[in-house]
Enzyme design. Sequence first.
Site, PDB file in Angstrom:
ATOM      1  N   ASN A 124      40.327 -88.820  25.884  1.00 32.61           N
ATOM      2  CA  ASN A 124      40.377 -88.013  27.108  1.00 32.61           C
ATOM      3  C   ASN A 124      39.131 -87.122  27.121  1.00 32.61           C
ATOM      4  O   ASN A 124      39.048 -86.163  26.348  1.00 32.61           O
ATOM      5  CB  ASN A 124      41.643 -87.152  27.122  1.00 32.61           C
ATOM      6  CG  ASN A 124      41.672 -86.209  28.317  1.00 32.61           C
ATOM      7  OD1 ASN A 124      40.771 -86.241  29.169  1.00 32.61           O
ATOM      8  ND2 ASN A 124      42.700 -85.386  28.392  1.00 32.61           N
ATOM      9  N   ASN A 175      46.821 -90.488  33.177  1.00 38.67           N
ATOM     10  CA  ASN A 175      47.744 -91.628  33.035  1.00 38.67           C
ATOM     11  C   ASN A 175      47.066 -92.988  32.903  1.00 38.67           C
ATOM     12  O   ASN A 175      47.736 -94.016  32.908  1.00 38.67           O
ATOM     13  CB  ASN A 175      48.797 -91.658  34.156  1.00 38.67           C
ATOM     14  CG  ASN A 175      49.752 -90.496  34.004  1.00 38.67           C
ATOM     15  OD1 ASN A 175      50.052 -90.070  32.890  1.00 38.67           O
ATOM     16  ND2 ASN A 175      50.215 -89.944  35.112  1.00 38.67           N
ATOM     17  N   ASP A 205      47.868 -82.455  23.221  1.00 38.99           N
ATOM     18  CA  ASP A 205      49.267 -82.872  23.234  1.00 38.99           C
ATOM     19  C   ASP A 205      49.591 -83.675  24.496  1.00 38.99           C
ATOM     20  O   ASP A 205      50.432 -84.573  24.471  1.00 38.99           O
ATOM     21  CB  ASP A 205      50.178 -81.638  23.143  1.00 38.99           C
ATOM     22  CG  ASP A 205      50.030 -80.926  21.800  1.00 38.99           C
ATOM     23  OD1 ASP A 205      49.596 -81.576  20.833  1.00 38.99           O
ATOM     24  OD2 ASP A 205      50.338 -79.725  21.734  1.00 38.99           O
ATOM     25  N   GLY A 237      42.212 -81.090  22.001  1.00 42.54           N
ATOM     26  CA  GLY A 237      42.935 -80.525  23.138  1.00 42.54           C
ATOM     27  C   GLY A 237      42.968 -79.006  23.074  1.00 42.54           C
ATOM     28  O   GLY A 237      42.150 -78.392  22.383  1.00 42.54           O
ATOM     29  N   ARG A 278      43.129 -74.304  34.687  1.00 41.53           N
ATOM     30  CA  ARG A 278      42.556 -75.247  33.710  1.00 41.53           C
ATOM     31  C   ARG A 278      41.092 -74.949  33.423  1.00 41.53           C
ATOM     32  O   ARG A 278      40.612 -75.167  32.311  1.00 41.53           O
ATOM     33  CB  ARG A 278      42.702 -76.688  34.212  1.00 41.53           C
ATOM     34  CG  ARG A 278      44.000 -77.291  33.817  1.00 41.53           C
ATOM     35  CD  ARG A 278      43.987 -78.793  33.717  1.00 41.53           C
ATOM     36  NE  ARG A 278      45.134 -79.206  32.918  1.00 41.53           N
ATOM     37  CZ  ARG A 278      45.082 -79.473  31.626  1.00 41.53           C
ATOM     38  NH1 ARG A 278      43.940 -79.426  30.986  1.00 41.53           N
ATOM     39  NH2 ARG A 278      46.159 -79.804  30.961  1.00 41.53           N
ATOM     40  N   ARG A 308      43.535 -70.322  28.872  1.00 47.20           N
ATOM     41  CA  ARG A 308      44.464 -70.175  30.002  1.00 47.20           C
ATOM     42  C   ARG A 308      45.878 -69.856  29.518  1.00 47.20           C
ATOM     43  O   ARG A 308      46.617 -69.134  30.178  1.00 47.20           O
ATOM     44  CB  ARG A 308      44.478 -71.445  30.867  1.00 47.20           C
ATOM     45  CG  ARG A 308      45.089 -72.687  30.208  1.00 47.20           C
ATOM     46  CD  ARG A 308      44.840 -73.932  31.047  1.00 47.20           C
ATOM     47  NE  ARG A 308      45.454 -75.146  30.518  1.00 47.20           N
ATOM     48  CZ  ARG A 308      44.927 -75.912  29.577  1.00 47.20           C
ATOM     49  NH1 ARG A 308      43.770 -75.589  29.034  1.00 47.20           N
ATOM     50  NH2 ARG A 308      45.542 -77.005  29.178  1.00 47.20           N
TER      51      ARG A 308
END
Length: 555
Positions: A145, A181, A205, A247, A312, A318
């Site tokens: 990602n 996704n 996560d 992440g 974000r 955040r």
Amino acid sequence: MERPGRLLLQSELRVRNAAYDVSLSRSLLTWKRRAASPVYHPFRPSVCHSVPVSEIISVREEEEENGSRQRDDGSWKKIREREGKDCRQAFTVLYVERCQQHRWRCAEVTFTCSDETVCQHWVSSIREQLASNTSRPKHLLVYINPYGGKHQGKRIYEQKVAPLFTQAGISTSVIVTEYANHARDHLKMEAELKKFDGVVCVGGDGMFSEIIHGLIWRTQIDCGVDPNSPEEALSPCSLRIGIIPAGSTDCICFATVGTNDPVTSALHIIVGDSQPLDVCSVHHNNMFLRYSVSLLGYGFYGDVLSDSERKRWMGPARYDFSGVKMFLTHHYYEGTVSYLPARGIIGTPRDATRCRSGCVICQHNGQLNSERSEKYEMDEASDSESSGEWRTIRGKFLAINAASMSCACPRSPKGLSPAAHLADGTTDLILVRKCSRFNFLRHLLRHTSKDDQFDLTFVEVHRVRRFRFMPRHCQSDSDLELDLHENSKRQIFSQICKDHPACGCAPAYSSWNCDGEILTHTAIDVRVHCQLIKLFARGIEELPVFEDLTNPCAI
Ligand SMILES: CCCCCCCCCCCCC/C=C/[C@@H](O)[C@H](COP(=O)(O)O)NC(=O)CCCCCCCCCCCCCCC
Ligand SMILES: Nc1ncnc2c1ncn2[C@@H]1O[C@H](COP(=O)(O)OP(=O)(O)O)[C@@H](O)[C@H]1O
Ligand SMILES: [Ca+2]
């Protein structure tokens, strides 16, 4: 303690110009300095080392020429013949070295020997031992990602992880995701899983959640199990998953490895570790919603997540911003929690013992709960509701959290439920009732200290294998009628407030934070599936393994 066992090879080799007795057994590579000088020398390598063969990353041939090494790329022979220099054969072993705070590093040691055949014999023997280890992955499917955390996923993989995989002879198929996704749908429908020994997730996560959704779904379809049914026993996934943390919270990586360090994770993948993990399925009215492996949180953590999604751009900070904001907002929510306590298991959420590498509680409870889930249809669905095994708690809650693992992360190194187990088939249900801001702060602060966050009158915790939540305003008509008189005013206000959040009154509903994703429904039915997936991890190691422990010289 690993004993050396029968020796496969033993030679006198040199390490940095000192003579060593080097031996190889099926379990250990050991090098012990010969005729150690009686005079202490601070720059001499220590006297005896040993490395478990299972923690050798790779071995490569080198050539050592007058002290300067040259990698064996096939050209060394020519150089030696041409120049006629005094050359010695050398090989380098790369192995896992433990550092502080559960971090692993790739260390190396170069052995030189005068005889070419001895050197080649060593290299081929070590390679044979590595090849005979069937738990190591050879082909991995990697999903990155690029937007997780601080947007460093691609760089972290390319700079820190890919070179290690290459050294370990692992081939990879890399997919950099292009949209949310993407990884889930690729795993569900397209990926040729037969070609791979595991899946690697580079991200946080949320990205891991995508991977398990794809993999669990695909496994059920391949095994003919209906993934939508809340009552069916799901088939465990055979492919292991590796997490390269990139992440914002990285709690799954932190709680299963003990740190969120990409190199450590890569090394756990290379050595072929395996850590089973429980997975919760979440349903609403018999409709499948999501899976969860870490935190399912309603109230505080749900609100923090909903608020932070709009920020974000702030990156991982955040959560702190929204955390402070939601702490000050101090909303509570009414509803009914019902749960099936975990029967016959060892351990409680208030234990001092922790889930660690090779956890015996996970082994015991895991076996019990796996057997149970096989005969689940006859057992649980039919009798437990009527036999009154379900317990029900109605109230006003600041937070309802189900922690299927400790949820340790850098913000809270002991986690939401420090004694939770990774693979025992249960989740720890934590109920924080309405209390003052001061008391709630006390509870939150205890997540960062040694004090027990459950030792407060407004907090309770239960180890469960299934639970349901029904927000107050979704309750059955008869329940509502009972409460109508007392609460009619509040209901009306709640409705108004939901429509007009700026009015300052409390909203009636929070949302569920499901491993960092917001659920679309508030009334949910959660069931733990014992050891449904496996990670390339081994759980948190209890103590750093000191050299002496594996040191046959000290035995
Ligand atoms: C006052 C200090 C209180 C510290 C309390 C910290 C408890 C932290 C427990 C965190 C459990 C995290 C469980 C994991 C969730 C993740 O799946 C999920 C997604 O992760 P990803 O973005 O990497 O994909 N992450 C989250 O939902 C983030 C939860 C973070 C919660 C941070 C809460 C901070 C609270 C600060 C309160 C401060 C009050 C100060 C008053 C003056
Ligand atoms: N290429 C992409 N573009 C946008 N979103 C993505 C992409 N790949 C994955 N995602 C989504 O990004 C979200 C956050 O990912 P994650 O890796 O968990 O980072 P973080 O820890 O910062 O939340 C997940 O919900 C995931 O589905
Ligand atoms: Ca568990």
